[in-house]
Design a protein around this motif. Structure first.
Motif, PDB file in Angstrom:
ATOM      1  N   ALA A 133      -9.312   5.636   0.479  1.00 61.28           N
ATOM      2  CA  ALA A 133     -10.210   5.700  -0.672  1.00 61.28           C
ATOM      3  C   ALA A 133      -9.557   5.064  -1.891  1.00 61.28           C
ATOM      4  O   ALA A 133     -10.227   4.502  -2.758  1.00 61.28           O
ATOM      5  CB  ALA A 133     -10.588   7.150  -0.967  1.00 61.28           C
ATOM      6  N   TYR A 134      -8.232   5.136  -1.965  1.00 56.13           N
ATOM      7  CA  TYR A 134      -7.472   4.563  -3.073  1.00 56.13           C
ATOM      8  C   TYR A 134      -6.506   3.549  -2.485  1.00 56.13           C
ATOM      9  O   TYR A 134      -5.638   3.892  -1.673  1.00 56.13           O
ATOM     10  CB  TYR A 134      -6.727   5.666  -3.841  1.00 56.13           C
ATOM     11  CG  TYR A 134      -7.659   6.702  -4.408  1.00 56.13           C
ATOM     12  CD1 TYR A 134      -8.201   6.555  -5.677  1.00 56.13           C
ATOM     13  CD2 TYR A 134      -8.037   7.809  -3.650  1.00 56.13           C
ATOM     14  CE1 TYR A 134      -9.084   7.500  -6.188  1.00 56.13           C
ATOM     15  CE2 TYR A 134      -8.920   8.753  -4.151  1.00 56.13           C
ATOM     16  CZ  TYR A 134      -9.436   8.590  -5.422  1.00 56.13           C
ATOM     17  OH  TYR A 134     -10.316   9.518  -5.922  1.00 56.13           O
ATOM     18  N   LYS A 135      -6.663   2.300  -2.884  1.00 57.45           N
ATOM     19  CA  LYS A 135      -5.906   1.243  -2.220  1.00 57.45           C
ATOM     20  C   LYS A 135      -5.639   0.100  -3.183  1.00 57.45           C
ATOM     21  O   LYS A 135      -6.243  -0.009  -4.255  1.00 57.45           O
ATOM     22  CB  LYS A 135      -6.691   0.729  -1.011  1.00 57.45           C
ATOM     23  CG  LYS A 135      -8.096   0.247  -1.361  1.00 57.45           C
ATOM     24  CD  LYS A 135      -8.966   0.143  -0.124  1.00 57.45           C
ATOM     25  CE  LYS A 135     -10.415  -0.150  -0.508  1.00 57.45           C
ATOM     26  NZ  LYS A 135     -11.318  -0.057   0.635  1.00 57.45           N
ATOM     27  N   LEU A 163      -4.493  10.143  -0.084  1.00 58.82           N
ATOM     28  CA  LEU A 163      -5.228   9.118  -0.813  1.00 58.82           C
ATOM     29  C   LEU A 163      -6.239   8.407   0.074  1.00 58.82           C
ATOM     30  O   LEU A 163      -6.954   7.518  -0.382  1.00 58.82           O
ATOM     31  CB  LEU A 163      -4.266   8.091  -1.431  1.00 58.82           C
ATOM     32  CG  LEU A 163      -3.816   8.417  -2.868  1.00 58.82           C
ATOM     33  CD1 LEU A 163      -2.861   9.605  -2.873  1.00 58.82           C
ATOM     34  CD2 LEU A 163      -3.163   7.217  -3.529  1.00 58.82           C
ATOM     35  N   ARG A 164      -6.315   8.801   1.319  1.00 60.64           N
ATOM     36  CA  ARG A 164      -7.385   8.298   2.183  1.00 60.64           C
ATOM     37  C   ARG A 164      -8.724   8.892   1.785  1.00 60.64           C
ATOM     38  O   ARG A 164      -9.770   8.367   2.144  1.00 60.64           O
ATOM     39  CB  ARG A 164      -7.099   8.667   3.645  1.00 60.64           C
ATOM     40  CG  ARG A 164      -5.941   7.896   4.265  1.00 60.64           C
ATOM     41  CD  ARG A 164      -5.749   8.329   5.709  1.00 60.64           C
ATOM     42  NE  ARG A 164      -4.678   7.586   6.356  1.00 60.64           N
ATOM     43  CZ  ARG A 164      -4.825   6.410   6.956  1.00 60.64           C
ATOM     44  NH1 ARG A 164      -6.007   5.834   6.951  1.00 60.64           N
ATOM     45  NH2 ARG A 164      -3.798   5.812   7.526  1.00 60.64           N
ATOM     46  N   HIS A 190      -4.899  14.533  -7.166  1.00 59.60           N
ATOM     47  CA  HIS A 190      -4.979  14.377  -5.710  1.00 59.60           C
ATOM     48  C   HIS A 190      -4.315  15.576  -5.038  1.00 59.60           C
ATOM     49  O   HIS A 190      -3.113  15.787  -5.178  1.00 59.60           O
ATOM     50  CB  HIS A 190      -4.281  13.094  -5.262  1.00 59.60           C
ATOM     51  CG  HIS A 190      -4.983  11.850  -5.678  1.00 59.60           C
ATOM     52  ND1 HIS A 190      -6.036  11.308  -4.980  1.00 59.60           N
ATOM     53  CD2 HIS A 190      -4.794  11.032  -6.755  1.00 59.60           C
ATOM     54  CE1 HIS A 190      -6.459  10.209  -5.594  1.00 59.60           C
ATOM     55  NE2 HIS A 190      -5.726  10.028  -6.669  1.00 59.60           N
ATOM     56  N   GLN A 199       0.830  -1.201   0.000  1.00 60.35           N
ATOM     57  CA  GLN A 199       0.000   0.000   0.000  1.00 60.35           C
ATOM     58  C   GLN A 199       0.870   1.258   0.000  1.00 60.35           C
ATOM     59  O   GLN A 199       0.574   2.227  -0.713  1.00 60.35           O
ATOM     60  CB  GLN A 199      -0.941  -0.007   1.201  1.00 60.35           C
ATOM     61  CG  GLN A 199      -1.795   1.246   1.353  1.00 60.35           C
ATOM     62  CD  GLN A 199      -2.821   1.420   0.248  1.00 60.35           C
ATOM     63  OE1 GLN A 199      -3.062   0.506  -0.544  1.00 60.35           O
ATOM     64  NE2 GLN A 199      -3.408   2.596   0.179  1.00 60.35           N
ATOM     65  N   TYR A 244       2.260   1.656  -3.397  1.00 60.83           N
ATOM     66  CA  TYR A 244       1.201   2.142  -4.292  1.00 60.83           C
ATOM     67  C   TYR A 244       1.007   3.652  -4.129  1.00 60.83           C
ATOM     68  O   TYR A 244       0.895   4.394  -5.114  1.00 60.83           O
ATOM     69  CB  TYR A 244      -0.093   1.400  -3.974  1.00 60.83           C
ATOM     70  CG  TYR A 244      -1.320   1.955  -4.667  1.00 60.83           C
ATOM     71  CD1 TYR A 244      -1.557   1.702  -6.016  1.00 60.83           C
ATOM     72  CD2 TYR A 244      -2.219   2.751  -3.965  1.00 60.83           C
ATOM     73  CE1 TYR A 244      -2.673   2.221  -6.646  1.00 60.83           C
ATOM     74  CE2 TYR A 244      -3.337   3.271  -4.593  1.00 60.83           C
ATOM     75  CZ  TYR A 244      -3.564   3.003  -5.926  1.00 60.83           C
ATOM     76  OH  TYR A 244      -4.667   3.537  -6.553  1.00 60.83           O
ATOM     77  N   ASN A 270     -11.413  10.690  -1.216  1.00 57.33           N
ATOM     78  CA  ASN A 270     -11.744  10.826  -2.625  1.00 57.33           C
ATOM     79  C   ASN A 270     -11.389  12.232  -3.094  1.00 57.33           C
ATOM     80  O   ASN A 270     -11.351  13.185  -2.304  1.00 57.33           O
ATOM     81  CB  ASN A 270     -13.238  10.565  -2.859  1.00 57.33           C
ATOM     82  CG  ASN A 270     -13.591   9.096  -2.701  1.00 57.33           C
ATOM     83  OD1 ASN A 270     -12.972   8.226  -3.297  1.00 57.33           O
ATOM     84  ND2 ASN A 270     -14.591   8.817  -1.869  1.00 57.33           N
ATOM     85  N   THR A 309       1.791   5.643  -7.425  1.00 52.17           N
ATOM     86  CA  THR A 309       0.591   5.823  -8.241  1.00 52.17           C
ATOM     87  C   THR A 309       0.538   7.237  -8.802  1.00 52.17           C
ATOM     88  O   THR A 309       1.063   8.188  -8.219  1.00 52.17           O
ATOM     89  CB  THR A 309      -0.679   5.538  -7.414  1.00 52.17           C
ATOM     90  OG1 THR A 309      -1.808   5.490  -8.267  1.00 52.17           O
ATOM     91  CG2 THR A 309      -0.908   6.625  -6.376  1.00 52.17           C
TER      92      THR A 309
END
Length: 813
Positions: free
Chosen positions: A769-771, A621-622, A617, A463, A466, A624, A470
């Protein structure tokens, strides 16, 4: 009798040094892990409890649903605190904090500034609510006059050395003089916010009386209930509904022509609620916190890890003690024949167990002392070894080895003392590995927990990888950011142009906000002609310059970015896709939106949409991606430069020289944007490192037990191996024979651990939110690691036994 037990126990440990070492070292590592985690957990649970009235202090928090956004703030409207004190007798006192952030500060008469962070405006009631002892000054009067400040002892030493700072003058931002009216002790580390400067709220240049803005952290001290009982926060919270109706409603009507009833019918909400001061650090997940908080989830996780590691160490003891039963069986038989009762034998074996754990505890304390500096660095703590001797931990430190000794030694003691003397003296005791189901279950439990920790570590690091790799929708690589640009004043543009001329600088931008951890600016935009609350969209509203989109590599999907060739861009606006979608524009270019441009809602500012940028973002990333708008604004706080120089140190020296030319005496501070982005995930990085460390230690402890167990089982089957070799058995077949029983147990552990690990890590990832997706190979890799480690551990003893000369093993036959 006890002395005799201790002598026998000590002789037994000396006689069986290898067995004793594995037990003591394994228990010591387990206890050391337990102590470290215990110190960490107690530190996390101790936050804000230093306040004398901690149980009666609450912070008011705001939950607002408006314009398509659900917002959860740790802040409230500025009038809320005084209103609660005025209207409700249950409120003994209130204090508001307004974080100013960074400021350049210097002693009057000096030319060089020091960049101070987290400067905070506070009401004069600060010391009535929080326990912040002053070493100089009067807490009742310290912040009651304009241009006064209370500073910490550390700040006093930085700016005044050994001089008495009380009554001296500090210059803020090169223009504002503040008198030092109090010197307080440095705030404790275990506080949910820390600062070295409390500036009087009377000097905060803020448009007071805004019930529709949330910019102040409001704390209230409730009076104790009847008979001194703690105040009932739940009962008091019922008053917030009437506060909203009485005070928020009229301002809402004034600005938007809407009642609170219409506001709610438009699917909007506004609520205030109380959180206990002592819960803020671990339980509050609101936006706009004064400092990053902890997470109660990690307290639970680490507490469980500490318990599991200690259990793994205890299981080692139990396994090895019962496995060596045959070597103690005749001793038990002789003792029983000579008249020893079972209770005496149990006492003897329990004494051995407790002595082992006491020695392990002494070694564990040494390990903790050695490991603590590194642990503090990883966990971002300031824990000292002396805390083990605190009134809270000292009794536990004494009781823990006794409890562990009783836990680890109870089963072996009762097992060994249960042998019948006639049977054991005739050699009729079954110590076969296959028949000891409890021992097998304990091995399975050890490796099950080890596999859970391995899977957890793999997923945490995946994670984090990522997050770091990302696409965030803009190019954050090689972007240099320089904050506090207002210290060069009107020469900000000149500074930008000077830096742009340097070789290696590709582009540059001045802006008020960046997509990195920083302040945020919310506003509400309405489509032209609309005043209906349903049509308003709450979004971020950032002031930028012409080169912002280009410098950050933000992609324009329709229309264009700002350009100096278009004079009308001063009233232009660029939005992200999320904002356009919420506003409901199918063809947004050329459409108009407006917002209130003053606190009273009398002035409106209209913008023309000139471009739409791809979502990027700008928060963790926790969350949206929310709505965002960009407008031209000369009020810049940060400069961003995209660089491509191969001589970065040389370029930085040139940029610093340009800064010093335009801002002499002002500190030059900078960061690279990818480093700032990573700061948002420091907590996860620390958790990942701690999880990896404890996973490795859990495996080490499990392998120590497996190593000792394999050594004993190989010793028990020495003659069997000799016979098999004489009959032609190969070395690989003998290794397989000795290893397969252990590997079966490890495979069973993997099968049990996989669903447990999947559930635990799914819960952890739910905060993002993004994982990443949890994939099968993660469990396969963890299983392969566990099998590989177990195989290496067992194979060492298996190879040793298989290569033994059969003549030696059969000599007694």
């Amino acid at each position: 009798m006890l002395t005799n037990y201790l002598k026998i126990a000590w002789r037994t440990l000396r006689k069986q040094r290898g067995f004793a070492f594995i037990n003591i070292f394994g228990l010591a590592v387990g206890l050391a892990c337990c102590l470290l985690i215990m110190l960490y957990v107690l530190d996390e649970l101790s936050f804000d409890r230093y306040n004398a009235n901690a149980e009666r202090i609450y912070r008011v928090q705001s939950d607002i649903k408006f314009g398509g956004n659900d917002m959860h703030f740790a802040t409230t409207p500025d009038p809320l605190g005084p209103t609660l004190k005025k209207d409700y007798p249950q409120v003994e006192q209130f204090v508001r904090l307004h974080q100013r952030g960074n400021w350049l500060v210097k002693k009057a008469g000096e030319t060089t500034n020091i960049r101070e962070s987290d400067i905070t405006f506070a009401d004069s009631t600060l010391f009535d609510v929080f326990t912040l002892p002053l070493v100089a000054g009067d807490p009742k009067r310290a912040l009651t006059e304009p241009n006064t400040v209370v500073i910490s002892e550390s700040a006093a030493k930085r700016h005044f050395g050994n001089q008495n700072a009380l009554g001296q003058t500090l210059v803020f931002a090169n223009k504002e003089n503040y008198k030092v009216t109090g010197i307080m002790r440095d705030m404790p580390q275990n506080s949910h916010f820390r600062t070295d400067f409390f500036v009087t709220m009377l000097s905060d240049n803020y448009p007071w009386g805004q019930w529709l803005s949330n910019n102040h952290h409001t704390y209230i001290l409730l009076k104790p209930g009847r008979d001194g009982a703690p105040a009932d926060a739940a009962v008091f919270s019922r008053n917030f509904e009437s506060v909203i109706e009485k005070y928020v409603g009229p301002q809402l009507m004034q600005m938007m022509g809407s009642t609170m009833e219409q506001f709610r019918k438009a699917n909007n909400q506004m609520n205030f609620w109380l959180i206990p001061l002592t819960d803020i650090h671990l339980h509050s997940k609101q936006q706009v916190e004064l400092a990053p908080n902890g997470d109660i989830q990690y307290v639970y996780i680490f507490s469980a890890v500490a318990l599991f590691i200690l259990l793994i160490a205890c299981i080692n003891f139990m396994n090895l003690a019962t496995a060596r039963s045959s070597s103690r069986a005749r001793e038990v038989g002789v003792r029983k024949v000579m008249g020893s009762e079972r209770q005496q034998l149990v006492s003897q074996f329990m004494t051995e167990s407790i002595l082992t754990t006491v020695l392990a505890m002494l070694l564990a304390i040494i390990i903790v002392a050695v490991a603590l500096p590194g642990f503090n660095s990883i966990a971002a703590k300031a824990i000292s070894l002396s805390q083990l001797m605190s009134p809270t931990l000292l009794p536990l430190l004494v009781a823990l080895p006794i409890a562990v000794g009783l836990l680890a030694g109870s089963y072996p003691a009762f097992f060994l003392s249960s042998f019948q003397p006639i049977s054991v003296l005739k050699g009729r005791i079954n110590t076969s590995f296959r028949t000891v189901s409890l021992r097998s279950g304990l091995v399975v439990f050890q490796f099950m927990m080890s596999v859970v920790l391995i899977v957890g570590t793999i997923i945490v690091y995946r994670q984090l990888t990522y997050i770091q790799t990302t696409s965030v929708g803009f190019n954050r690589d090689h972007v240099l950011t320089i904050n506090d640009l207002y210290y060069v004043g009107k020469q900000a543009e000149a500074f930008k142009q000077e830096v742009m001329r340097l070789p290696g600088v590709v582009s540059g931008s001045l802006s008020g906000y960046l997509p990195t951890p920083s302040d945020r600016n919310d506003t509400v935009l309405f489509p032209e002609g609309q005043t209906n609350l349903n049509k308003g969209v709450s979004m971020q509203h950032w002031g930028v310059d012409y080169d912002y989109v280009k410098t950050l590599g933000i992609q324009v999907v329709s229309g264009r970015g700002f350009s100096p060739t278009f004079g009308s861009d001063s009233s232009g606006i660029v939005m992200n896709e999320a904002a356009v979608k919420i506003l409901g524009f199918k063809d947004p270019i050329g459409k108009h939106v407006w917002r209130f441009d003053d606190p009273e809602g009398k002035i409106r500012k209209t913008y023309t949409i000139i471009g739409v940028v791809k979502n990027f973002h700008f928060e963790s990333l926790r969350r949206n991606i929310g709505a965002l708008s960009l407008v031209l604004d000369a009020n810049s706080r940060a400069a961003s430069f995209r660089v491509s120089s191969t001589n970065l140190p040389g370029l930085m020296q040139q940029i610093e020289a340009k800064w010093k030319q335009l801002a002499p005496g002002q500190p030059f501070t900078y960061k690279f944007m990818d480093d700032s982005f990573d700061e948002m995930y420091r907590a996860e990085q620390r958790i990942g490192t701690i999880a990896l460390t404890f996973a490795a230690l859990a495996i080490l402890i499990a392998c120590l037990g497996l190593f000792g167990l394999a050594a004993f089982m190989a010793e028990q089957r020495t003659k069997e191996i000799g016979v098999r070799k004489v009959l032609g058995a190969s070395v690989p077949s003998l290794i397989g024979l000795l290893s397969k029983d252990f590997l079966k147990l490890v495979i069973i552990a993997i099968l049990i651990a996989s669903p447990l690990a999947w559930y635990a890590m799914t819960q952890w990832l739910s905060d993002f939110a993004y994982k990443i997706d949890i994939e099968w190979w993660m469990f396969a890799l963890a299983g392969a690691v566990a099998i590989g480690i177990a195989l290496l551990t067992v194979s060492f003893q298996s190879v040793k036994a298989a290569l033994m000369n059969p003549v030696k093993s059969l000599r007694s036959e």
